[in-house]
Design a protein around this motif. Structure first.
Motif, PDB file in Angstrom:
ATOM      1  N   ILE A   1       2.957  12.756  12.301  1.00  0.00           N
ATOM      2  CA  ILE A   1       2.715  12.769  10.858  1.00  0.00           C
ATOM      3  C   ILE A   1       2.784  11.350  10.286  1.00  0.00           C
ATOM      4  O   ILE A   1       1.948  10.936   9.478  1.00  0.00           O
ATOM      5  CB  ILE A   1       3.731  13.685  10.150  1.00  0.00           C
ATOM      6  CG1 ILE A   1       3.540  15.130  10.607  1.00  0.00           C
ATOM      7  CG2 ILE A   1       3.614  13.567   8.642  1.00  0.00           C
ATOM      8  CD1 ILE A   1       4.626  16.070  10.122  1.00  0.00           C
ATOM      9  N   LEU A   2       3.779  10.589  10.719  1.00  0.00           N
ATOM     10  CA  LEU A   2       3.938   9.221  10.236  1.00  0.00           C
ATOM     11  C   LEU A   2       2.745   8.364  10.623  1.00  0.00           C
ATOM     12  O   LEU A   2       2.202   7.616   9.794  1.00  0.00           O
ATOM     13  CB  LEU A   2       5.237   8.622  10.797  1.00  0.00           C
ATOM     14  CG  LEU A   2       5.505   7.149  10.468  1.00  0.00           C
ATOM     15  CD1 LEU A   2       5.595   6.944   8.963  1.00  0.00           C
ATOM     16  CD2 LEU A   2       6.787   6.679  11.152  1.00  0.00           C
ATOM     17  N   MET A   3       2.324   8.446  11.880  1.00  0.00           N
ATOM     18  CA  MET A   3       1.203   7.637  12.349  1.00  0.00           C
ATOM     19  C   MET A   3      -0.081   7.962  11.591  1.00  0.00           C
ATOM     20  O   MET A   3      -0.821   7.074  11.141  1.00  0.00           O
ATOM     21  CB  MET A   3       1.013   7.842  13.849  1.00  0.00           C
ATOM     22  CG  MET A   3       0.050   6.851  14.498  1.00  0.00           C
ATOM     23  SD  MET A   3      -1.627   7.474  14.586  1.00  0.00           S
ATOM     24  CE  MET A   3      -1.416   8.748  15.824  1.00  0.00           C
ATOM     25  N   VAL A   4      -0.352   9.257  11.398  1.00  0.00           N
ATOM     26  CA  VAL A   4      -1.562   9.673  10.681  1.00  0.00           C
ATOM     27  C   VAL A   4      -1.489   9.256   9.213  1.00  0.00           C
ATOM     28  O   VAL A   4      -2.490   8.813   8.632  1.00  0.00           O
ATOM     29  CB  VAL A   4      -1.746  11.196  10.817  1.00  0.00           C
ATOM     30  CG1 VAL A   4      -2.867  11.680   9.902  1.00  0.00           C
ATOM     31  CG2 VAL A   4      -2.053  11.566  12.265  1.00  0.00           C
ATOM     32  N   THR A   5      -0.309   9.381   8.600  1.00  0.00           N
ATOM     33  CA  THR A   5      -0.156   9.000   7.193  1.00  0.00           C
ATOM     34  C   THR A   5      -0.418   7.513   6.991  1.00  0.00           C
ATOM     35  O   THR A   5      -1.112   7.109   6.046  1.00  0.00           O
ATOM     36  CB  THR A   5       1.268   9.354   6.712  1.00  0.00           C
ATOM     37  OG1 THR A   5       1.489  10.754   6.877  1.00  0.00           O
ATOM     38  CG2 THR A   5       1.454   8.982   5.253  1.00  0.00           C
ATOM     39  N   VAL A   6       0.129   6.682   7.867  1.00  0.00           N
ATOM     40  CA  VAL A   6      -0.093   5.234   7.755  1.00  0.00           C
ATOM     41  C   VAL A   6      -1.564   4.904   7.987  1.00  0.00           C
ATOM     42  O   VAL A   6      -2.156   4.096   7.255  1.00  0.00           O
ATOM     43  CB  VAL A   6       0.811   4.478   8.752  1.00  0.00           C
ATOM     44  CG1 VAL A   6       0.462   2.987   8.762  1.00  0.00           C
ATOM     45  CG2 VAL A   6       2.274   4.677   8.404  1.00  0.00           C
ATOM     46  N   LYS A   7      -2.183   5.531   8.982  1.00  0.00           N
ATOM     47  CA  LYS A   7      -3.607   5.296   9.246  1.00  0.00           C
ATOM     48  C   LYS A   7      -4.466   5.684   8.048  1.00  0.00           C
ATOM     49  O   LYS A   7      -5.408   4.965   7.684  1.00  0.00           O
ATOM     50  CB  LYS A   7      -4.050   6.081  10.488  1.00  0.00           C
ATOM     51  CG  LYS A   7      -3.959   5.310  11.779  1.00  0.00           C
ATOM     52  CD  LYS A   7      -4.669   6.051  12.889  1.00  0.00           C
ATOM     53  CE  LYS A   7      -4.706   5.201  14.155  1.00  0.00           C
ATOM     54  NZ  LYS A   7      -5.438   5.871  15.258  1.00  0.00           N
TER      55      LYS A   7
ATOM     56  N   SER B   1      -3.622   5.820   4.879  1.00  0.00           N
ATOM     57  CA  SER B   1      -3.433   4.875   3.778  1.00  0.00           C
ATOM     58  C   SER B   1      -4.142   3.557   4.050  1.00  0.00           C
ATOM     59  O   SER B   1      -4.730   2.958   3.147  1.00  0.00           O
ATOM     60  CB  SER B   1      -1.940   4.634   3.550  1.00  0.00           C
ATOM     61  OG  SER B   1      -1.282   5.827   3.177  1.00  0.00           O
ATOM     62  N   LEU B   2      -4.102   3.099   5.294  1.00  0.00           N
ATOM     63  CA  LEU B   2      -4.808   1.872   5.646  1.00  0.00           C
ATOM     64  C   LEU B   2      -6.316   2.040   5.503  1.00  0.00           C
ATOM     65  O   LEU B   2      -7.027   1.094   5.142  1.00  0.00           O
ATOM     66  CB  LEU B   2      -4.469   1.462   7.086  1.00  0.00           C
ATOM     67  CG  LEU B   2      -3.065   0.910   7.320  1.00  0.00           C
ATOM     68  CD1 LEU B   2      -2.801   0.751   8.812  1.00  0.00           C
ATOM     69  CD2 LEU B   2      -2.871  -0.419   6.613  1.00  0.00           C
ATOM     70  N   GLY B   3      -6.799   3.248   5.781  1.00  0.00           N
ATOM     71  CA  GLY B   3      -8.239   3.476   5.730  1.00  0.00           C
ATOM     72  C   GLY B   3      -8.802   3.500   4.325  1.00  0.00           C
ATOM     73  O   GLY B   3      -9.975   3.178   4.112  1.00  0.00           O
TER      74      GLY B   3
ATOM     75  N   ILE C   1       0.875  -1.178   0.000  1.00  0.00           N
ATOM     76  CA  ILE C   1       0.000   0.000   0.000  1.00  0.00           C
ATOM     77  C   ILE C   1       0.911   1.226   0.000  1.00  0.00           C
ATOM     78  O   ILE C   1       1.795   1.359   0.847  1.00  0.00           O
ATOM     79  CB  ILE C   1      -0.906   0.034   1.236  1.00  0.00           C
ATOM     80  CG1 ILE C   1      -1.742  -1.241   1.341  1.00  0.00           C
ATOM     81  CG2 ILE C   1      -1.808   1.264   1.218  1.00  0.00           C
ATOM     82  CD1 ILE C   1      -2.492  -1.347   2.648  1.00  0.00           C
ATOM     83  N   GLU C   2       0.689   2.132  -0.925  1.00  0.00           N
ATOM     84  CA  GLU C   2       1.556   3.305  -1.039  1.00  0.00           C
ATOM     85  C   GLU C   2       1.203   4.348   0.017  1.00  0.00           C
ATOM     86  O   GLU C   2       0.027   4.553   0.340  1.00  0.00           O
ATOM     87  CB  GLU C   2       1.422   3.930  -2.430  1.00  0.00           C
ATOM     88  CG  GLU C   2       2.387   5.089  -2.660  1.00  0.00           C
ATOM     89  CD  GLU C   2       2.297   5.643  -4.058  1.00  0.00           C
ATOM     90  OE1 GLU C   2       3.110   6.519  -4.406  1.00  0.00           O
ATOM     91  OE2 GLU C   2       1.399   5.191  -4.808  1.00  0.00           O
ATOM     92  N   ILE C   3       2.232   4.986   0.565  1.00  0.00           N
ATOM     93  CA  ILE C   3       2.041   6.135   1.451  1.00  0.00           C
ATOM     94  C   ILE C   3       2.838   7.293   0.870  1.00  0.00           C
ATOM     95  O   ILE C   3       3.921   7.104   0.305  1.00  0.00           O
ATOM     96  CB  ILE C   3       2.469   5.853   2.902  1.00  0.00           C
ATOM     97  CG1 ILE C   3       3.974   5.556   2.995  1.00  0.00           C
ATOM     98  CG2 ILE C   3       1.675   4.699   3.501  1.00  0.00           C
ATOM     99  CD1 ILE C   3       4.505   5.492   4.406  1.00  0.00           C
ATOM    100  N   ASN C   4       2.301   8.494   0.993  1.00  0.00           N
ATOM    101  CA  ASN C   4       2.980   9.670   0.441  1.00  0.00           C
ATOM    102  C   ASN C   4       2.434  10.914   1.138  1.00  0.00           C
ATOM    103  O   ASN C   4       1.244  11.207   1.058  1.00  0.00           O
ATOM    104  CB  ASN C   4       2.746   9.765  -1.065  1.00  0.00           C
ATOM    105  CG  ASN C   4       3.751  10.689  -1.738  1.00  0.00           C
ATOM    106  OD1 ASN C   4       4.328  11.555  -1.093  1.00  0.00           O
ATOM    107  ND2 ASN C   4       3.951  10.505  -3.027  1.00  0.00           N
TER     108      ASN C   4
ATOM    109  N   THR D   1       3.294   0.740  14.283  1.00  0.00           N
ATOM    110  CA  THR D   1       2.527  -0.308  14.953  1.00  0.00           C
ATOM    111  C   THR D   1       1.265   0.253  15.612  1.00  0.00           C
ATOM    112  O   THR D   1       0.246  -0.436  15.694  1.00  0.00           O
ATOM    113  CB  THR D   1       3.403  -1.011  16.008  1.00  0.00           C
ATOM    114  OG1 THR D   1       3.934  -0.030  16.922  1.00  0.00           O
ATOM    115  CG2 THR D   1       4.543  -1.757  15.350  1.00  0.00           C
ATOM    116  N   THR D   2       1.313   1.501  16.065  1.00  0.00           N
ATOM    117  CA  THR D   2       0.118   2.130  16.632  1.00  0.00           C
ATOM    118  C   THR D   2      -0.978   2.245  15.580  1.00  0.00           C
ATOM    119  O   THR D   2      -2.162   2.019  15.860  1.00  0.00           O
ATOM    120  CB  THR D   2       0.459   3.516  17.197  1.00  0.00           C
ATOM    121  OG1 THR D   2       1.444   3.386  18.226  1.00  0.00           O
ATOM    122  CG2 THR D   2      -0.777   4.193  17.774  1.00  0.00           C
ATOM    123  N   ALA D   3      -0.607   2.595  14.363  1.00  0.00           N
ATOM    124  CA  ALA D   3      -1.599   2.704  13.287  1.00  0.00           C
ATOM    125  C   ALA D   3      -2.176   1.346  12.917  1.00  0.00           C
ATOM    126  O   ALA D   3      -3.340   1.237  12.523  1.00  0.00           O
ATOM    127  CB  ALA D   3      -0.955   3.359  12.064  1.00  0.00           C
TER     128      ALA D   3
END
Length: 611
Positions: free
Chosen positions: A317-323, A325-327, A222-225, A269-271
């Motif tokens: 920022i990292l946690m929100v970005t991963v969340k 993308s997962l969503g 899954i891409e994150i950007n 891991t939190t995300a």
């Protein structure tokens, strides 16, 4: 009284520095390839023999060095990256300390050829144990070729503590993997013992990950950007359904440099927490591009630990970005047009015609007619199946007699486990919530964890099969293809003998792919590719060179994967079999990794609770 403090000779100082920078052959590979990248190379060839113990060579097509630069490169703290102390905090290149080459030269034999594009001839430099033996002008290709032979030849204590060839080879693959994942625009070739084992042409980031980890990885990513004023975060995370309990690929890179960062790992891991089990790990390939002034890479000799100026803000920022993308990864299906194996879509040609498919029909067949029709019926040959059942009557009587007997009621551990009280087990067993087996004993009520008990039983069985090489193979009708990453393929030879002892049979298809031709007869219904990959991951996690420890790790990994899971309803006979086999084990009270299998609630405790 004479003075006692004096300066160390350069050769000894370089050996001391080598202890910090050069720990094993993989360290040499890392330093040499990073130098090639800093030289602007677009094609790098790495060649090793005997897992780097006797031969490491790196050839690049970079800008090369003059004769003076080549000689100066092997002086301590000689570097082209730093002019003042301020430059330490605005670095964009890889190597900058000026310790790598002199440290390597201090503990090995080195031969270097280098030529700049504007020069007609190149330079040859030969160094042995920090001593320059030869320097002359030679014909050479543009770029640099460095050959390192007999690492630690003059430091036998360090050479003695090198691990086995399989372990050192695995470490080289690990360093090579970290470098190629952050440089997809560079072509890499890996040659082992004269045989090319890996060729990575220039490509995009996603395809570079697929080149290294295998084609199956493509569907997992899954891409994150995300780009902010603090920097840019991009890369890929693995889908939650591909999270594993064992080893997974987890990479952080900052400004094209691999780093370890437990704090940012916690953000990822939190995300993932709401989407995966507590004991599972997510995979990720995450890249940071930040201002060099906001990081400090000068806090560890290997430069894998980096201090960020805005760590807390980047964590959020990292946690929100991963969340995020997962969503949304399921909302919009994506098509990867850059795939090398994408099917070719034919162009419509109106001039070409297609013929109608033909169907063969028997016009004389009528399902409502009896067999006495005009259509002749095929004659069924008489195979004489009844003859196969003769002779089984006596065996059936014997089985009925055994099933009618009362099972033995006294089980004692074969090894005399002192932690287990003397127990007279009841022939009646009860299953509680498809998780525990309850049985009455002299001292009270015994509770047995069905999954852990089966793990203990299978561990003892598999370990005996491995050590005695008595595993029974079951050939598979349709061999499953096992695709491994470069690091997994490097670790496979160390456990191949034990896998074959269990009953696995693998055939090499090339390019890190293997066909599973046979599996142990006990696990023919399991997913063999997942089992083997899990055992490889477990072996890579332990990193042990002791044969017995590797065998125990494989046996435990296979037992955990094939044991009866929680939620399965057991028959009385199955419960009796588990209990009897458990108490035949030398250590029935604990699993091989120390988890409790049996707990006894005493009669006194039961009576106390009932008062």
């Amino acid at each position: 009284m004479p003075d006692i403090i004096h300066l160390l000779p350069d050769s000894i100082a370089n050996q001391i520095a080598a202890g910090e920078v050069i720990q094993r052959p993989a360290s040499v590979v890392k330093e040499l390839i990073e130098n090639s990248l800093d030289a602007g190379a677009t094609h790098i060839i790495l060649s090793v023999k005997d897992a780097g113990r006797t031969f490491i060579q790196v050839i690049d097509n970079g800008k090369g060095m003059s004769a003076t630069d080549l000689r100066m490169a092997f002086e301590r703290h000689a570097t082209s990256k730093i002019r003042s102390a301020d430059d330490l905090f605005s670095l964009t290149t890889m190597g900058f300390r000026g310790e790598a080459l002199p440290s390597i030269a201090a503990i090995s034999h080195i031969e270097v050829k280098s030529r700049r594009e504007e020069d007609e001839l190149g330079s040859l430099l030969v160094i042995s144990g920090s001593k320059v033996e030869k320097q002359e002008m030679v014909a050479a290709a543009t770029g640099t070729s460095i050959t390192v032979k007999n690492i630690f030849f003059n430091v036998p204590a360090r050479r003695k503590f090198l691990k086995s060839n399989e372990t050192e080879r695995r470490n080289i693959f690990t360093e090579f993997e970290r470098i190629v994942l952050v440089n997809p625009d560079v072509e890499f070739t890996l040659i082992e013992n004269g045989v090319e084992t890996l060729h990575l042409p220039k490509t995009g980031l996603r395809q570079r990950i697929v080149q290294i980890e295998g084609k199956n990885t493509n569907q997992q990513l899954i891409e994150i950007n995300e780009e902010t004023t603090l920097g840019k975060i991009y890369g890929y995370i693995a889908r939650p359904e591909f999270a594993r309990k064992g080893k997974v690929n987890q990479f952080f890179f900052v400004n094209n440099r691999y780093i370890r960062h437990p704090y940012f790992h916690r953000a990822v891991t939190t995300a993932f927490e709401p989407l995966i089990a507590a004991n599972e790990k997510p995979g990720y390939y995450i890249y940071f591009q930040v201002d060099p002034d906001t990081i400090d890479v000068n806090i560890h000799p290997t430069k894998t630990e980096v201090k960020f100026e805005n760590e807390q803000a980047l964590w959020q920022i990292l946690m929100v970005t991963v969340k995020e993308s997962l969503g949304k990864f399921n909302a919009i299906p994506t098509i990867d047009f850059d795939r090398d194996d994408a099917p070719e879509i034919p162009v419509y040609d109106p001039s070409r015609t297609s013929s109608m498919p033909k169907v063969n029909v028997d016009p004389g067949y009528n399902p409502f007619h009896s067999h006495r029709t005009e259509t002749p019926q095929p004659k069924v040959p008489a195979f004489g199946w009844e003859q196969l059942y003769k002779g089984f009557e006596k065996e059936k009587e014997l089985v009925d007699e055994i099933e009618g007997r009362t099972p033995a009621t006294l089980f004692k551990p074969a090894g005399g486990d002192r932690n287990l009280p003397e127990t007279e087990l009841s022939p009646e067993h009860y299953q509680y919530k498809q998780k525990y087996i309850l049985t009455s004993v002299k001292s009270g009520l015994m509770i047995i964890d069905q999954h852990k008990a089966h793990v203990r039983i299978l561990f003892d069985k598999y370990l005996e099969q491995i050590r005695n090489k008595r595993g029974i193979s079951q050939r598979v009708l349709f061999p499953e293809v096992l695709e491994l990453s470069a690091s997994e393929a490097a670790a496979l030879p160390s456990i191949m003998e034990d896998l074959e002892a269990l009953g696995f049979e693998l055939s090499d298809l090339g390019n890190h792919s293997f066909a599973i031709q046979a599996v142990p007869s006990e696990i023919e219904n399991a997913a063999p590719a997942a089992l083997i990959r899990s055992m490889i991951g477990k072996s890579m996690e332990t990193g042990s060179d002791v044969k017995s420890e590797i065998q125990e790790s494989i046996a435990l990994s296979l037992a955990n994967l094939t044991a009866i899971p929680y939620g399965n309803t057991l028959t009385t006979e199955e419960m009796l079999l588990i209990v009897s086999q458990l108490f035949a084990s030398p250590s029935p009270t604990y699993t091989p990794d120390g988890q409790t299998i049996i707990s006894v609630i005493s009669d006194a405790e039961i009576e106390k609770r009932m008062q």
